[in-house]
Design a protein around this motif. Structure first.
Motif, PDB file in Angstrom:
ATOM      1  N   ARG A 162       0.814  -1.219   0.000  1.00  0.00           N
ATOM      2  CA  ARG A 162       0.000   0.000   0.000  1.00  0.00           C
ATOM      3  C   ARG A 162       0.847   1.267   0.000  1.00  0.00           C
ATOM      4  O   ARG A 162       0.371   2.351  -0.361  1.00  0.00           O
ATOM      5  CB  ARG A 162      -0.950  -0.004   1.200  1.00  0.00           C
ATOM      6  CG  ARG A 162      -0.264   0.023   2.554  1.00  0.00           C
ATOM      7  CD  ARG A 162      -1.269   0.020   3.691  1.00  0.00           C
ATOM      8  NE  ARG A 162      -0.602  -0.039   4.994  1.00  0.00           N
ATOM      9  CZ  ARG A 162      -0.212  -1.159   5.579  1.00  0.00           C
ATOM     10  NH1 ARG A 162      -0.448  -2.329   4.985  1.00  0.00           N
ATOM     11  NH2 ARG A 162       0.393  -1.128   6.757  1.00  0.00           N
ATOM     12  N   ALA A 163       2.141   1.153   0.411  1.00  0.00           N
ATOM     13  CA  ALA A 163       3.013   2.326   0.428  1.00  0.00           C
ATOM     14  C   ALA A 163       3.338   2.816  -0.976  1.00  0.00           C
ATOM     15  O   ALA A 163       3.844   3.933  -1.153  1.00  0.00           O
ATOM     16  CB  ALA A 163       4.302   2.001   1.179  1.00  0.00           C
ATOM     17  N   LEU A 164       3.048   1.997  -1.983  1.00  0.00           N
ATOM     18  CA  LEU A 164       3.326   2.390  -3.369  1.00  0.00           C
ATOM     19  C   LEU A 164       2.216   3.244  -3.957  1.00  0.00           C
ATOM     20  O   LEU A 164       2.347   3.744  -5.090  1.00  0.00           O
ATOM     21  CB  LEU A 164       3.512   1.143  -4.249  1.00  0.00           C
ATOM     22  CG  LEU A 164       4.577   0.125  -3.823  1.00  0.00           C
ATOM     23  CD1 LEU A 164       4.688  -0.977  -4.869  1.00  0.00           C
ATOM     24  CD2 LEU A 164       5.914   0.782  -3.589  1.00  0.00           C
ATOM     25  N   ASP A 165       1.130   3.429  -3.248  1.00  0.00           N
ATOM     26  CA  ASP A 165      -0.017   4.175  -3.776  1.00  0.00           C
ATOM     27  C   ASP A 165       0.403   5.588  -4.175  1.00  0.00           C
ATOM     28  O   ASP A 165       0.986   6.338  -3.382  1.00  0.00           O
ATOM     29  CB  ASP A 165      -1.123   4.237  -2.714  1.00  0.00           C
ATOM     30  CG  ASP A 165      -2.443   4.757  -3.284  1.00  0.00           C
ATOM     31  OD1 ASP A 165      -2.679   4.544  -4.492  1.00  0.00           O
ATOM     32  OD2 ASP A 165      -3.212   5.360  -2.522  1.00  0.00           O
ATOM     33  N   ALA A 186      -5.601  -4.492  -3.690  1.00  0.00           N
ATOM     34  CA  ALA A 186      -5.406  -3.655  -2.508  1.00  0.00           C
ATOM     35  C   ALA A 186      -6.039  -2.280  -2.667  1.00  0.00           C
ATOM     36  O   ALA A 186      -6.063  -1.486  -1.713  1.00  0.00           O
ATOM     37  CB  ALA A 186      -3.917  -3.513  -2.218  1.00  0.00           C
ATOM     38  N   GLY A 187      -6.537  -1.984  -3.864  1.00  0.00           N
ATOM     39  CA  GLY A 187      -7.183  -0.709  -4.115  1.00  0.00           C
ATOM     40  C   GLY A 187      -6.224   0.459  -4.207  1.00  0.00           C
ATOM     41  O   GLY A 187      -6.599   1.601  -3.919  1.00  0.00           O
ATOM     42  N   ILE A 188      -4.978   0.188  -4.602  1.00  0.00           N
ATOM     43  CA  ILE A 188      -3.995   1.267  -4.734  1.00  0.00           C
ATOM     44  C   ILE A 188      -3.655   1.455  -6.201  1.00  0.00           C
ATOM     45  O   ILE A 188      -3.803   0.544  -7.026  1.00  0.00           O
ATOM     46  CB  ILE A 188      -2.719   0.981  -3.917  1.00  0.00           C
ATOM     47  CG1 ILE A 188      -1.996  -0.268  -4.441  1.00  0.00           C
ATOM     48  CG2 ILE A 188      -3.048   0.835  -2.444  1.00  0.00           C
ATOM     49  CD1 ILE A 188      -0.624  -0.491  -3.821  1.00  0.00           C
ATOM     50  N   THR A 189      -3.167   2.642  -6.534  1.00  0.00           N
ATOM     51  CA  THR A 189      -2.856   2.954  -7.928  1.00  0.00           C
ATOM     52  C   THR A 189      -1.480   3.580  -8.047  1.00  0.00           C
ATOM     53  O   THR A 189      -1.345   4.808  -8.165  1.00  0.00           O
ATOM     54  CB  THR A 189      -3.913   3.897  -8.530  1.00  0.00           C
ATOM     55  OG1 THR A 189      -3.997   5.060  -7.684  1.00  0.00           O
ATOM     56  CG2 THR A 189      -5.258   3.216  -8.639  1.00  0.00           C
ATOM     57  N   PRO A 190      -0.438   2.764  -7.983  1.00  0.00           N
ATOM     58  CA  PRO A 190       0.889   3.302  -8.276  1.00  0.00           C
ATOM     59  C   PRO A 190       0.943   3.786  -9.723  1.00  0.00           C
ATOM     60  O   PRO A 190       0.196   3.314 -10.585  1.00  0.00           O
ATOM     61  CB  PRO A 190       1.818   2.104  -8.060  1.00  0.00           C
ATOM     62  CG  PRO A 190       1.026   1.125  -7.258  1.00  0.00           C
ATOM     63  CD  PRO A 190      -0.401   1.337  -7.664  1.00  0.00           C
ATOM     64  N   ARG A 191       1.824   4.711 -10.007  1.00  0.00           N
ATOM     65  CA  ARG A 191       2.038   5.127 -11.393  1.00  0.00           C
ATOM     66  C   ARG A 191       3.162   4.242 -11.949  1.00  0.00           C
ATOM     67  O   ARG A 191       4.355   4.515 -11.766  1.00  0.00           O
ATOM     68  CB  ARG A 191       2.402   6.618 -11.454  1.00  0.00           C
ATOM     69  CG  ARG A 191       1.225   7.530 -11.111  1.00  0.00           C
ATOM     70  CD  ARG A 191       1.557   9.003 -11.373  1.00  0.00           C
ATOM     71  NE  ARG A 191       2.551   9.515 -10.443  1.00  0.00           N
ATOM     72  CZ  ARG A 191       2.257  10.039  -9.244  1.00  0.00           C
ATOM     73  NH1 ARG A 191       0.980  10.118  -8.852  1.00  0.00           N
ATOM     74  NH2 ARG A 191       3.206  10.487  -8.450  1.00  0.00           N
ATOM     75  N   TRP A 192       2.746   3.134 -12.578  1.00  0.00           N
ATOM     76  CA  TRP A 192       3.696   2.145 -13.056  1.00  0.00           C
ATOM     77  C   TRP A 192       4.452   2.665 -14.273  1.00  0.00           C
ATOM     78  O   TRP A 192       3.885   3.291 -15.155  1.00  0.00           O
ATOM     79  CB  TRP A 192       2.993   0.845 -13.436  1.00  0.00           C
ATOM     80  CG  TRP A 192       2.289   0.131 -12.328  1.00  0.00           C
ATOM     81  CD1 TRP A 192       0.956  -0.104 -12.217  1.00  0.00           C
ATOM     82  CD2 TRP A 192       2.893  -0.473 -11.175  1.00  0.00           C
ATOM     83  NE1 TRP A 192       0.668  -0.804 -11.077  1.00  0.00           N
ATOM     84  CE2 TRP A 192       1.848  -1.053 -10.409  1.00  0.00           C
ATOM     85  CE3 TRP A 192       4.202  -0.576 -10.699  1.00  0.00           C
ATOM     86  CZ2 TRP A 192       2.067  -1.717  -9.217  1.00  0.00           C
ATOM     87  CZ3 TRP A 192       4.435  -1.237  -9.508  1.00  0.00           C
ATOM     88  CH2 TRP A 192       3.372  -1.798  -8.781  1.00  0.00           C
ATOM     89  N   HIS A 193       5.734   2.339 -14.314  1.00  0.00           N
ATOM     90  CA  HIS A 193       6.563   2.591 -15.496  1.00  0.00           C
ATOM     91  C   HIS A 193       7.252   1.261 -15.818  1.00  0.00           C
ATOM     92  O   HIS A 193       8.177   0.842 -15.100  1.00  0.00           O
ATOM     93  CB  HIS A 193       7.608   3.670 -15.227  1.00  0.00           C
ATOM     94  CG  HIS A 193       7.023   4.990 -14.844  1.00  0.00           C
ATOM     95  ND1 HIS A 193       6.643   5.942 -15.771  1.00  0.00           N
ATOM     96  CD2 HIS A 193       6.732   5.514 -13.617  1.00  0.00           C
ATOM     97  CE1 HIS A 193       6.164   7.003 -15.139  1.00  0.00           C
ATOM     98  NE2 HIS A 193       6.203   6.766 -13.827  1.00  0.00           N
ATOM     99  N   PHE A 194       6.792   0.576 -16.866  1.00  0.00           N
ATOM    100  CA  PHE A 194       7.327  -0.731 -17.214  1.00  0.00           C
ATOM    101  C   PHE A 194       8.410  -0.570 -18.285  1.00  0.00           C
ATOM    102  O   PHE A 194       8.219   0.133 -19.284  1.00  0.00           O
ATOM    103  CB  PHE A 194       6.217  -1.648 -17.716  1.00  0.00           C
ATOM    104  CG  PHE A 194       5.189  -1.949 -16.666  1.00  0.00           C
ATOM    105  CD1 PHE A 194       5.501  -2.728 -15.564  1.00  0.00           C
ATOM    106  CD2 PHE A 194       3.909  -1.411 -16.760  1.00  0.00           C
ATOM    107  CE1 PHE A 194       4.559  -2.991 -14.582  1.00  0.00           C
ATOM    108  CE2 PHE A 194       2.955  -1.671 -15.787  1.00  0.00           C
ATOM    109  CZ  PHE A 194       3.282  -2.456 -14.690  1.00  0.00           C
ATOM    110  N   ALA A 195       9.537  -1.223 -18.060  1.00  0.00           N
ATOM    111  CA  ALA A 195      10.662  -1.127 -18.991  1.00  0.00           C
ATOM    112  C   ALA A 195      11.334  -2.488 -19.123  1.00  0.00           C
ATOM    113  O   ALA A 195      11.342  -3.292 -18.189  1.00  0.00           O
ATOM    114  CB  ALA A 195      11.672  -0.080 -18.515  1.00  0.00           C
ATOM    115  N   ASN A 196      11.892  -2.731 -20.289  1.00  0.00           N
ATOM    116  CA  ASN A 196      12.610  -3.978 -20.565  1.00  0.00           C
ATOM    117  C   ASN A 196      14.107  -3.683 -20.465  1.00  0.00           C
ATOM    118  O   ASN A 196      14.685  -3.059 -21.355  1.00  0.00           O
ATOM    119  CB  ASN A 196      12.245  -4.471 -21.968  1.00  0.00           C
ATOM    120  CG  ASN A 196      12.646  -5.915 -22.183  1.00  0.00           C
ATOM    121  OD1 ASN A 196      13.690  -6.350 -21.715  1.00  0.00           O
ATOM    122  ND2 ASN A 196      11.840  -6.647 -22.921  1.00  0.00           N
TER     123      ASN A 196
END
Length: 300
Positions: A183-186, A212-222
């Motif tokens: 949840r700390a990633l929210d 968990a109902g949280i919305t991190p701002r994901w940045h996906f990279a290869n």
């Protein structure tokens, strides 16, 4: 020019007598004479001269004698050299996914070396999807991958490591302790591996955040080496990595285990159902030493 022919020549040279050499060699004197004449024709020179007491070598015969002694010594020890070299080693082409712990790999290699000394492991680094393609194409014998293999392959789960959050030291004051609840990633900008690199870890991470109902701002990279550059380019403040990968790519950054729920990266050893016996033996040795929750095998 045959070895037996050269042995006849040496016997005559040492004894100085055709008749005495023929008796020692258990052949007739005419047969020995014919073999020496054949050798002289092949060399293009006279090797012996007849004298009342037997034969004496010509200068050409003496020169040949020195070379033949060396040649015969090598020939006599050839079998011993082959036996001393030990069993013939077979090459086993093995693919390694990024992020495998070095100590774990050292233990794995030592285990195979001790249990299957006839196996020579040729290692190649590649992401999981590439490894599975190479395995099916016959360019790899064994693959270590971070995604669940399909049921038609022989596979064993051999490693499970927790993911953690690695945070930019400049933004580290919002975290305490050695763990980090999900949840700390929210609301946080977080870098994570693209799905084709760690499919099961990627899916569990995104699913757990959603549940968990949280919305991190994901940045996906290869990426396999440039985590710091990816963080800078995306503006993310932290990355989801295993401890091993974090220590290698972001030295000096603090790693905290993800909890509530924990997310893990799993590793399987995979081979084709029909494989060389050495490949099957190496796979089973590794599975016996490192297997988790038993074994999983594809169709024969």
């Amino acid at each position: 020019m045959e070895l037996q022919q050269l042995r006849y020549f040496v016997e005559v040279f040492d004894r100085g007598s055709l008749s005495s050499a023929a008796k020692a060699l258990l052949i007739s004197q005419p047969a020995l004479t014919r073999r020496l004449q054949q050798l002289e024709r092949e060399c293009g020179v006279t090797l012996f001269e007849r004298v009342p007491a037997g034969v004496v070598p010509t200068p050409a015969g003496t020169a040949l004698y020195q070379h033949v002694l060396t040649l015969l010594r090598y020939a006599d020890t050839a079998k011993d050299a082959a036996r001393d070299a030990g069993p013939v080693r077979e090459i086993v082409q093995v693919g390694l996914a990024p992020g495998l712990p070095p100590d774990w790999l050292d233990h794995l290699i030592d285990t195979v070396r001790d249990a299957v000394p006839q196996a020579y492991l040729a290692l190649t680094d590649a992401i999981s999807t590439v490894q599975l393609q190479q395995l099916r194409a016959g360019r790899l014998d064994i693959a270590f991958v971070h995604e669940p293999p399909t049921a038609d392959l022989v596979r064993h789960r051999v490693l499970e490591e927790p993911f953690g959050l690695v945070v930019d030291p400049r933004a580290d004051d919002r975290f305490t302790g050695d763990s980090c609840p999900l949840r700390a990633l929210d609301g946080m900008d977080v870098l994570a591996h693209a799905r084709d690199q760690v499919p099961i870890g990627h899916d569990r991470l995104v699913s757990a955040a959603h549940e968990a109902g949280i919305t991190p701002r994901w940045h996906f990279a290869n990426y396999t080496e440039n985590a710091r550059a990816c963080l800078r380019a995306t503006g993310a403040h932290g990355a989801i990595l295993s401890r091993t990968t974090a220590g290698r790519l972001l030295p000096g950054w603090r790693w905290r285990r993800l909890t509530d729920p924990p997310i893990t990266m799993q590793t399987w050893i995979v081979r084709q159902p029909v494989a060389r016996s050495i490949v099957a033996v190496v796979t089973e040795v590794i599975a016996a030493e490192f297997g988790i929750d038993g074994t999983e095998s594809g169709r024969p």
